[in-house]
Structures are given as structure tokens and as C-alpha cells.
Motif scaffolding. Structure first.
Motif, PDB file in Angstrom:
ATOM      1  N   ALA A  10       5.049  -6.184  -5.991  1.00  0.00           N
ATOM      2  CA  ALA A  10       6.278  -5.422  -6.287  1.00  0.00           C
ATOM      3  C   ALA A  10       6.375  -4.223  -5.359  1.00  0.00           C
ATOM      4  O   ALA A  10       5.367  -3.755  -4.822  1.00  0.00           O
ATOM      5  CB  ALA A  10       6.267  -4.961  -7.739  1.00  0.00           C
ATOM      6  N   SER A  11       7.604  -3.785  -5.174  1.00  0.00           N
ATOM      7  CA  SER A  11       7.872  -2.592  -4.369  1.00  0.00           C
ATOM      8  C   SER A  11       8.576  -1.559  -5.220  1.00  0.00           C
ATOM      9  O   SER A  11       9.516  -1.892  -5.951  1.00  0.00           O
ATOM     10  CB  SER A  11       8.794  -2.923  -3.191  1.00  0.00           C
ATOM     11  N   GLY A  12       8.131  -0.322  -5.125  1.00  0.00           N
ATOM     12  CA  GLY A  12       8.897   0.809  -5.643  1.00  0.00           C
ATOM     13  C   GLY A  12       9.645   1.433  -4.482  1.00  0.00           C
ATOM     14  O   GLY A  12       9.657   0.873  -3.385  1.00  0.00           O
ATOM     15  N   ARG A  15       6.405   3.023  -2.855  1.00  0.00           N
ATOM     16  CA  ARG A  15       5.070   2.470  -3.123  1.00  0.00           C
ATOM     17  C   ARG A  15       5.125   0.959  -3.197  1.00  0.00           C
ATOM     18  O   ARG A  15       6.177   0.372  -3.415  1.00  0.00           O
ATOM     19  CB  ARG A  15       4.522   3.008  -4.457  1.00  0.00           C
ATOM     20  N   GLU A  16       3.946   0.355  -3.032  1.00  0.00           N
ATOM     21  CA  GLU A  16       3.818  -1.098  -3.108  1.00  0.00           C
ATOM     22  C   GLU A  16       2.677  -1.441  -4.064  1.00  0.00           C
ATOM     23  O   GLU A  16       1.718  -0.673  -4.187  1.00  0.00           O
ATOM     24  CB  GLU A  16       3.470  -1.689  -1.729  1.00  0.00           C
ATOM     25  N   ILE A  17       2.811  -2.592  -4.722  1.00  0.00           N
ATOM     26  CA  ILE A  17       1.738  -3.108  -5.577  1.00  0.00           C
ATOM     27  C   ILE A  17       1.276  -4.445  -5.028  1.00  0.00           C
ATOM     28  O   ILE A  17       2.099  -5.288  -4.672  1.00  0.00           O
ATOM     29  CB  ILE A  17       2.217  -3.332  -7.034  1.00  0.00           C
ATOM     30  N   MET A  24      -5.156  -4.411  -9.659  1.00  0.00           N
ATOM     31  CA  MET A  24      -4.068  -4.372  -8.684  1.00  0.00           C
ATOM     32  C   MET A  24      -4.268  -3.168  -7.781  1.00  0.00           C
ATOM     33  O   MET A  24      -4.973  -2.210  -8.143  1.00  0.00           O
ATOM     34  CB  MET A  24      -2.700  -4.355  -9.385  1.00  0.00           C
ATOM     35  N   LEU A  26      -2.418  -0.164  -5.840  1.00  0.00           N
ATOM     36  CA  LEU A  26      -1.195   0.638  -5.718  1.00  0.00           C
ATOM     37  C   LEU A  26      -1.292   1.423  -4.419  1.00  0.00           C
ATOM     38  O   LEU A  26      -2.247   2.190  -4.233  1.00  0.00           O
ATOM     39  CB  LEU A  26      -1.108   1.638  -6.881  1.00  0.00           C
ATOM     40  N   HIS A  68      -6.044   4.086 -15.814  1.00  0.00           N
ATOM     41  CA  HIS A  68      -6.216   2.779 -15.154  1.00  0.00           C
ATOM     42  C   HIS A  68      -6.998   2.823 -13.848  1.00  0.00           C
ATOM     43  O   HIS A  68      -7.319   1.776 -13.282  1.00  0.00           O
ATOM     44  CB  HIS A  68      -4.859   2.110 -14.946  1.00  0.00           C
ATOM     45  N   VAL A  94      -6.571  -0.317  -9.449  1.00  0.00           N
ATOM     46  CA  VAL A  94      -6.352   0.019 -10.868  1.00  0.00           C
ATOM     47  C   VAL A  94      -6.501  -1.224 -11.731  1.00  0.00           C
ATOM     48  O   VAL A  94      -6.398  -2.360 -11.257  1.00  0.00           O
ATOM     49  CB  VAL A  94      -4.951   0.668 -11.103  1.00  0.00           C
ATOM     50  N   LYS A  95      -6.720  -0.971 -12.991  1.00  0.00           N
ATOM     51  CA  LYS A  95      -6.852  -2.038 -13.977  1.00  0.00           C
ATOM     52  C   LYS A  95      -5.456  -2.529 -14.376  1.00  0.00           C
ATOM     53  O   LYS A  95      -4.566  -1.705 -14.644  1.00  0.00           O
ATOM     54  CB  LYS A  95      -7.560  -1.451 -15.194  1.00  0.00           C
ATOM     55  N   ARG A  96      -5.272  -3.832 -14.413  1.00  0.00           N
ATOM     56  CA  ARG A  96      -3.974  -4.360 -14.854  1.00  0.00           C
ATOM     57  C   ARG A  96      -3.841  -4.210 -16.368  1.00  0.00           C
ATOM     58  O   ARG A  96      -4.758  -4.531 -17.126  1.00  0.00           O
ATOM     59  CB  ARG A  96      -3.821  -5.829 -14.459  1.00  0.00           C
ATOM     60  N   LEU A  97      -2.714  -3.709 -16.771  1.00  0.00           N
ATOM     61  CA  LEU A  97      -2.420  -3.444 -18.186  1.00  0.00           C
ATOM     62  C   LEU A  97      -1.141  -4.155 -18.594  1.00  0.00           C
ATOM     63  O   LEU A  97      -0.384  -4.627 -17.736  1.00  0.00           O
ATOM     64  CB  LEU A  97      -2.212  -1.931 -18.398  1.00  0.00           C
ATOM     65  N   MET A  99       2.236  -3.110 -19.728  1.00  0.00           N
ATOM     66  CA  MET A  99       2.912  -1.808 -19.685  1.00  0.00           C
ATOM     67  C   MET A  99       3.826  -1.597 -20.892  1.00  0.00           C
ATOM     68  O   MET A  99       4.484  -2.525 -21.366  1.00  0.00           O
ATOM     69  CB  MET A  99       3.705  -1.680 -18.384  1.00  0.00           C
ATOM     70  N   ALA A 216      -1.344   5.107 -16.913  1.00  0.00           N
ATOM     71  CA  ALA A 216      -1.193   4.266 -15.717  1.00  0.00           C
ATOM     72  C   ALA A 216      -0.334   4.961 -14.671  1.00  0.00           C
ATOM     73  O   ALA A 216      -0.083   6.163 -14.741  1.00  0.00           O
ATOM     74  CB  ALA A 216      -0.591   2.919 -16.108  1.00  0.00           C
ATOM     75  N   ASP A 217       0.083   4.165 -13.673  1.00  0.00           N
ATOM     76  CA  ASP A 217       1.003   4.613 -12.635  1.00  0.00           C
ATOM     77  C   ASP A 217       0.398   5.774 -11.849  1.00  0.00           C
ATOM     78  O   ASP A 217      -0.802   5.932 -11.789  1.00  0.00           O
ATOM     79  CB  ASP A 217       2.341   4.989 -13.282  1.00  0.00           C
TER      80      ASP A 217
HETATM   81  C1  PZK Z   1       2.840  -1.438 -13.008  1.00  0.00           C
HETATM   82  N1  PZK Z   1       4.517  -0.366 -12.027  1.00  0.00           N
HETATM   83  C2  PZK Z   1       5.355   0.643 -11.379  1.00  0.00           C
HETATM   84  C3  PZK Z   1       6.350  -0.332  -9.280  1.00  0.00           C
HETATM   85  C4  PZK Z   1       4.382   0.784  -7.718  1.00  0.00           C
HETATM   86  C5  PZK Z   1       4.388   0.987  -9.102  1.00  0.00           C
HETATM   87  N2  PZK Z   1      -1.899  -0.680 -14.329  1.00  0.00           N
HETATM   88  C6  PZK Z   1      -0.765  -1.433 -14.299  1.00  0.00           C
HETATM   89  N3  PZK Z   1      -0.764  -2.645 -14.860  1.00  0.00           N
HETATM   90  C7  PZK Z   1       0.338  -3.408 -14.817  1.00  0.00           C
HETATM   91  N4  PZK Z   1       1.479  -3.014 -14.243  1.00  0.00           N
HETATM   92  C8  PZK Z   1       1.567  -1.801 -13.641  1.00  0.00           C
HETATM   93  C9  PZK Z   1       0.434  -0.966 -13.659  1.00  0.00           C
HETATM   94  C10 PZK Z   1       0.447   0.336 -13.060  1.00  0.00           C
HETATM   95  N5  PZK Z   1       0.501   1.368 -12.581  1.00  0.00           N
HETATM   96  C11 PZK Z   1       3.282  -0.227 -12.508  1.00  0.00           C
HETATM   97  N6  PZK Z   1       4.901  -1.610 -12.194  1.00  0.00           N
HETATM   98  C12 PZK Z   1       3.888  -2.295 -12.803  1.00  0.00           C
HETATM   99  C13 PZK Z   1       5.367   0.441  -9.888  1.00  0.00           C
HETATM  100  C14 PZK Z   1       6.346  -0.526  -7.889  1.00  0.00           C
HETATM  101  C15 PZK Z   1       5.363   0.038  -7.107  1.00  0.00           C
HETATM  102  F1  PZK Z   1       3.399   1.287  -6.972  1.00  0.00           F
END
Ligand code: PZK
Length: 300
Positions: A10-12, A15-17, A24, A26, A68, A94-97, A99, A216-217
Motif C-alpha cells: 500500500a501507498s500513503g 509512505r509505503e508499506i 510489514m 513501513l 508494533h 513492524v508487527k502486522r495487526l 487495525m 501502530a502507524d
Molecule cells: C497499516 N496503514 C496506514 C498506509 C503507510 C501506512 N501494524 C500494522 N498492521 C496492519 N496494518 C497496518 C499497520 C500499521 N502501521 C497501517 N495501513 C495499514 C498506512 C499507507 C502507508 F506507511
């Protein structure tokens, strides 16, 4: 294509995931937005400063709530991320949660949409406030003002009843409120002693495999909060943003129409803005940002 690109999830805005299964990555870029538009020119190290601030606050608030963050040390990253140049200092494993569906906003001062809602209705998120408050004024006590992520850009403020329904469990909603207020109280008093007012901030929480709430985040950065210089604070109007005011003032003087594309930023605006980010880091942590870079193996 690199191994990392294959894992893009995913993209913010900036930021990118990347997906590594139960974990995951970040990654904070050096992109910067102003007036809701991404600038064509990056601010060197901006992503590293924001990652450094999140890591700093995660460590300092671990006694209040688990978070996380697993590591910012690239030698601890999965193989596909270990070798990627430029990740050092800007990536968090980070640990996947799972949300939570609300943004946990805490406001200590009247700014942004909170100020507008108060000015128009006397309330924010259904919370009645005293009459006669001015823009940027400190609130009698910090308030929890939940929001939902709009698919198109800005967050939507919601009242507590709506937020409770979205969370689906009253005890869990009340935990989110209490944890958010405790985190804000801790961080804002710490920052205020070091010359920075955290006017408001947004937290995101998730649930881990044991059912516990986890922070998180990014947390308590200038991208997820309003940072104001304490020096010169004067309620009764908008306050300068600690990080972006230098850039905003320059953009205003360009008479740009605030529609994309934004103008290319000159070197002095880039350097001045970078300096605001690194100054915020040094004020809050007490160490020069160069110390963070060295500790985390960032080489020029
Ligand atoms: C999660 N985002 C926002 C969007 C980014 C960030 N620990 C987590 N587990 C599962 N999902 C997320 C997280 C965290 N943090 C955070 N979306 C999903 C986001 C786009 C880019 F860097």
C-alpha cells in the motif's frame, strides 16, 4: 524489479508499506506536502527524521501501551529488505495487526477542523466546549475526538456513539480513549518542556494475535500531529507549523494557485525546511540528528 517492489502492499501520501507476512515494512519517503499537494522536490532526510521520531516515542511510551515496532535496524530486516540501499534510518519493521476502524485524535488546543467545528457549532465530535475560546487556544483539558479515514483524502470527525459502533465493543472503545489521552498527556508535557507544543495528534491502534491493543502507524511525528514552536505562541489566530511554515511562507510568496503541480523548491527552501525537521528531532531527543544517522548506519 527488486525483491522489495514485489512485496509492495500500500501507498500513503508520503509512505509505503511492504508485506512480509506476519510483519510489514513501513518506509517513510522524503516527499513533503503543502496545502494538500505533494511537492515535486523532496526534503533530504525528512523520512528519516519522522522514522526517528516515531522510534523515539515508541520507546518512551512502551510503558503506557505496547507498540508494533520490531526494529529499525536493517540487519534485523527480512532478506528481501536487508540489501535495499537507502532504507537505513527510514524503515520500520513492524508487527502486522488487525487495525481499528477509527483514528484516535487527541486535541489539546483548538486548531484545524476542531477550531472550525467549534467556531460553527460550539462542539467538536459532539463534545460541548466553553463559549468564547479563540483559535489555537489551549483547551481546559485535552479531548478525544475520533475520526474515520475518508477514502478521498481528509478524515471525517465522528461523535463518540458512532465511534463506539465502529469499534463494536464499549470497553475497547474506552481503552482507546484512555490510552490516547494518556499518550498525549505524556508526550505533550515532555515536548512542551523542550520548546514544542503538540497541539493535537492522531494515533492508530490495532489488535494483536492475543487480542491486546497495540499502538501502530507512525506516532507523535509532525506528519501525524500539529507541532508549534512554544516561543511566540499567541492564541487568537493560526500558529506557524514547526516543520512546514518556512515552506508555506515561500509558497504563498510565489502566488501559486495551490493546484498541482507545485513549483520546484529552490535549494535554500529545501535546506531551511530540512533544518526545521532536524531541529525538532534535536529539541525533542536532546541529540543532534547526525547522531541518529550514525547510530543507524546511514552513510552519505
Ligand atoms: C497499516 N496503514 C496506514 C498506509 C503507510 C501506512 N501494524 C500494522 N498492521 C496492519 N496494518 C497496518 C499497520 C500499521 N502501521 C497501517 N495501513 C495499514 C498506512 C499507507 C502507508 F506507511
Amino acid at each position: 524489479m527488486s525483491e522489495l517492489a514485489d512485496r509492495h502492499e500500500a501507498s500513503g501520501k508520503v509512505r509505503e508499506i511492504y508485506n512480509f507476512g506476519d510483519t510489514m515494512l513501513l518506509v517513510a519517503s522524503d516527499r513533503i506536502s503543502a496545502f494538500d499537494v505533494i511537492m515535486p522536490t523532496p526534503i533530504p532526510d525528512k523520512g528519516r527524521v519522522l522514522t526517528a521520531l516515531s522510534a523515539f516515542w515508541f520507546e518512551r511510551t512502551a510503558e503506557l501501551v505496547p507498540n508494533h515496532l520490531i526494529s529499525i535496524d536493517p540487519t534485523q530486516f527480512p532478506a528481501a529488505a536487508r540489501e535495499t540501499p537507502d532504507l537505513a534510518g527510514r524503515a520500520m519493521l513492524v508487527k502486522r495487526l488487525t487495525m481499528m476502524p477509527i483514528e484516535c485524535v487527541v486535541r489539546g488546543y483548538l486548531a484545524g477542523s476542531g477550531w472550525k467545528d467549534y467556531r460553527d457549532t460550539g462542539s467538536i465530535c459532539g463534545l460541548r466546549l466553553p463559549d468564547g475560546l479563540r483559535e489555537s487556544e489551549r483547551l481546559p483539558r485535552p479531548i478525544f475526538t475520533p475520526a474515520t479515514k475518508a477514502t478521498s483524502g481528509h478524515d471525517i470527525n465522528i461523535d463518540a456513539e458512532t465511534a463506539r459502533l465502529l469499534v463494536g465493543d464499549d470497553a475497547r472503545y474506552e481503552m482507546l480513549e484512555r490510552l490516547s489521552l494518556d499518550l498525549y498527556e505524556h508526550a505533550s508535557s515532555f515536548a512542551r518542556e523542550r520548546g514544542i507544543i503538540i497541539a493535537d495528534t492522531k494515533f492508530e491502534f490495532g489488535i494483536d494475535e492475543t487480542g491486546q491493543l497495540v499502538l501502530a502507524d507512525e506516532a507523535l511525528t509532525s506528519d501525524s500531529s500539529r507541532f508549534w514552536p512554544a516561543e511566540g505562541y499567541a492564541p487568537g489566530g493560526a500558529q506557524p507549523a514547526f516543520d512546514k511554515q518556512f515552506l508555506r511562507d515561500w509558497l504563498e510568496a510565489q502566488h501559486w494557485n495551490k493546484q498541482p503541480p507545485a513549483p520546484e523548491l529552490p535549494d535554500d527552501v529545501v535546506a531551511g525546511t530540512r533544518g526545521r525537521y532536524t531541529e525538532a528531532y534535536q529539541l525533542l531527543t536532546g541529540e543532534p540528528f547526525s547522531a541518529y544517522l550514525r547510530r543507524n548506519g546511514v552513510t552519505p
